[in-house]
Design an enzyme around this catalytic site. Structure first.
Site, mmCIF file in Angstrom:
data_model
loop_
_atom_site.group_PDB
_atom_site.id
_atom_site.type_symbol
_atom_site.label_atom_id
_atom_site.label_comp_id
_atom_site.label_asym_id
_atom_site.label_seq_id
_atom_site.Cartn_x
_atom_site.Cartn_y
_atom_site.Cartn_z
ATOM 1 N N TRP A 60 -4.358 36.763 10.870
ATOM 2 C CA TRP A 60 -5.478 35.839 11.063
ATOM 3 C C TRP A 60 -6.599 36.507 11.834
ATOM 4 O O TRP A 60 -7.780 36.269 11.557
ATOM 5 C CB TRP A 60 -4.997 34.603 11.822
ATOM 6 N N HIS A 61 -6.264 37.363 12.785
ATOM 7 C CA HIS A 61 -7.291 37.999 13.602
ATOM 8 C C HIS A 61 -8.098 39.030 12.821
ATOM 9 O O HIS A 61 -9.255 39.298 13.176
ATOM 10 C CB HIS A 61 -6.664 38.661 14.831
ATOM 11 N N GLY A 62 -7.532 39.593 11.793
ATOM 12 C CA GLY A 62 -8.300 40.567 11.036
ATOM 13 C C GLY A 62 -7.513 41.147 9.883
ATOM 14 O O GLY A 62 -6.275 41.219 9.920
ATOM 15 N N CYS A 106 -0.315 35.445 12.752
ATOM 16 C CA CYS A 106 -1.293 35.422 13.834
ATOM 17 C C CYS A 106 -2.085 36.724 13.862
ATOM 18 O O CYS A 106 -3.316 36.722 14.025
ATOM 19 C CB CYS A 106 -0.590 35.199 15.174
ATOM 20 N N PHE A 130 -14.163 37.147 13.823
ATOM 21 C CA PHE A 130 -12.921 36.530 13.376
ATOM 22 C C PHE A 130 -13.168 35.143 12.796
ATOM 23 O O PHE A 130 -12.302 34.578 12.187
ATOM 24 C CB PHE A 130 -11.930 36.408 14.552
#
Length: 509
Positions: free
Chosen positions: A348-350, A345, A509
């Protein structure tokens, strides 16, 4: 293109609405779908540029992959839970055959490879070069890869679509227009909410926009617009300035003001965008799921993630946590799965170690809460946490503290910067004198935004509206609602016209 840009507010949206309803799209779904598809391509092309071709190519690929999986798997839908057929032994189909699994694996792999190349190639090369620097080896010289707008949200939509077809939670869409519109529908294209295909499959084929639906959509869009431009944009300025201060000038007061501003900014920025997306969808007859439910009133990290970015939380739950075993495995494996999910997670954001640490930070507290909440066999408890956290006030303080510390890693550009900011928050540094004291940032406009943010972070306004509906006449409440919406719209338009600073956090994102 952003929803808060004048081009969108005063040109794109009015023209699209006029074209959509001029032919009575309630009776002409094919016309409405074609129009929305063309508009969505133009919307993405305005900011995505040449990456629009990548997006269209990905849509075509996932369209054919879903059909291939569907043919190999069989097109019978899974019975709804609770239905008579769902109780029969043969109601739930067995796992797909080898052909269906191969098509699924191929589709998911290609989607993840595309995401990995565009989002994580630079991150991988930078870390390899850092390792090579330690070893004294020559650096890798590769061109920098640009990040297509919204690729993370788009990829998750595509993966969930193909996986749901494989699971027989949905049948593959044979109409390329409907399939493309699901993946490219402009309100949720850039930053969600992440929508499951099965939730809007029927709406793609037929939808009715009543006057009440349209009015509700407009009102929801105005609320989101106001949250974005009247609160998020106002607190964004001090947050950005304070996070960019030299470490030597960062006092505890500066640090706390900066993180308070950012805590409000990221919530009202993202939830405002989600409100605008949900409102826009409602105007065109689509019902999108809620994405936020006042996360800052949570009294545990578990509850926070049941309220924050709910479409992403449920995506990770349904497509990663449950396939890894969910709650059916031993506690040790369950905790490992939680850490894995929140590691991904964060990633996934960066593409940054700060995002990874942010994800692991939340995952660690989720594990701790589950360990603490496990009662002895002779002493059951219904509380999500134990000890002092069972008292709601302390639960709120604890949760907000965890979240705000996590936001430091989320916002800081580097890991040393995040650690220095946390030291300043803890009062462990001596700040050098600076002409820009905390009071310099605390303008009347910022005070107003902070107060509005504190009120808007809790469900006080909806509770007041519900109370008014019980004691006042319905037309009176409707008049007040309309007047307040118009006031917010006028104030938002004035702010959009006066400001040039219009950041959007989740745009990258």
């Amino acid at each position: 293109m952003l929803f808060t840009e004048p081009t969108f507010l005063f040109l794109f949206l009015p023209v699209l609405l006029a074209l959509y309803f001029i032919k009575g799209s309630r009776e002409h779904a094919s016309y409405g779908n074609w129009l929305l598809l063309v508009a969505s391509v133009l919307f993405y092309a305005k900011g995505g540029g040449a990456f629009t071709w990548l997006m269209l190519g990905s849509i075509a690929f996932n369209y054919w992959m879903a059909i291939a999986v569907d043919r190999a798997r069989g097109s019978t839908l899974r019975p709804a839970q609770g239905s008579p057929r769902a109780e029969t032994p043969d109601a739930i189909p067995s796992q797909g055959g080898p052909a269906a699994r191969r098509w699924l694996a191929f589709a998911v792999t290609v989607n993840l490879v595309v995401l990995g190349i565009f989002k994580y190639a630079n991150f991988f090369v930078d870390n390899v070069n850092a390792l090579f620097g330690i070893l004294g080896s020559p650096r890798l010289e590769v061109p920098r890869v640009l990040l297509p707008i919204g690729i993370s949200f788009f990829t998750f939509h595509a993966i969930s679509y193909v996986v749901d077809v494989y699971r027989r939670d949905a049948t593959a869409q044979k109409s390329p227009v409907h399939a493309a519109l699901y993946l490219l529908l402009f309100p949720q294209l850039i930053a969600g909410p992440i929508i499951r295909y099965r939730d809007i499959a029927d709406q793609l084929a037929r939808r009715i926009v009543s006057v009440d639906d349209f009015a509700r959509g407009v009102r929801r869009f105005i609320i989101g617009l106001a949250k974005k431009v009247l609160i998020a944009n106002v607190v964004a300025g001090p947050a950005d300035k304070i996070f960019s201060l030299p470490f030597a000038e960062l006092s505890p007061a500066h640090a706390w003001l900066g993180i308070v501003c950012y805590t409000l900014q990221i919530y009202f920025d993202f939830s405002g965008y989600s409100d605008m997306a949900i409102g826009l969808g409602r105007m065109f007859g689509f019902r999108f799921p809620e994405n936020f439910r006042w996360p800052y009133i949570a009294d545990s990290v578990q509850e926070f993630w049941r309220r924050w970015h709910m479409s992403l939380s449920t995506w990770f739950r349904d497509y990663l946590y449950i396939p890894l075993g969910g709650n059916r495995v031993s506690p040790a494996r369950r905790y490992r799965n939680l850490i894995t999910v929140f590691f991904l997670c964060g990633l996934w954001h960066g593409a940054s170690w700060n995002f990874v640490i942010w994800g692991l930070w939340h995952g660690a507290f989720l594990v701790v809460e589950r360990v603490i909440a496990r009662p002895p066999s002779h002493q059951p408890t219904s509380s999500p946490t134990a000890g002092v956290l069972a008292w709601p006030v302390w639960g709120h303080v604890y949760t907000l503290s965890v979240v705000m510390v996590g936001w430091v890693f989320f916002r800081a550009e580097t890991l040393p910067g995040a650690l220095a900011f946390l030291k300043a928050m803890a009062g462990a540094t001596m700040a050098a004198p600076t002409p820009y004291t905390v009071w310099w940032y605390l303008t009347p406009e910022l005070w107003l935004a902070l107060i509005a943010g504190a009120i808007g972070s809790a469900p006080w306004v909806p509770a007041l509206a519900a109370r008014l509906e019980r004691v006042e006449r319905r037309w009176t409440v409707g008049l007040l609602s309309t007047a307040s919406s118009m006031a917010l719209l006028v104030a938002s338009i004035m702010s959009v016209s006066a400001r040039t600073y219009n950041p959007f956090i989740y745009f990258r994102f």
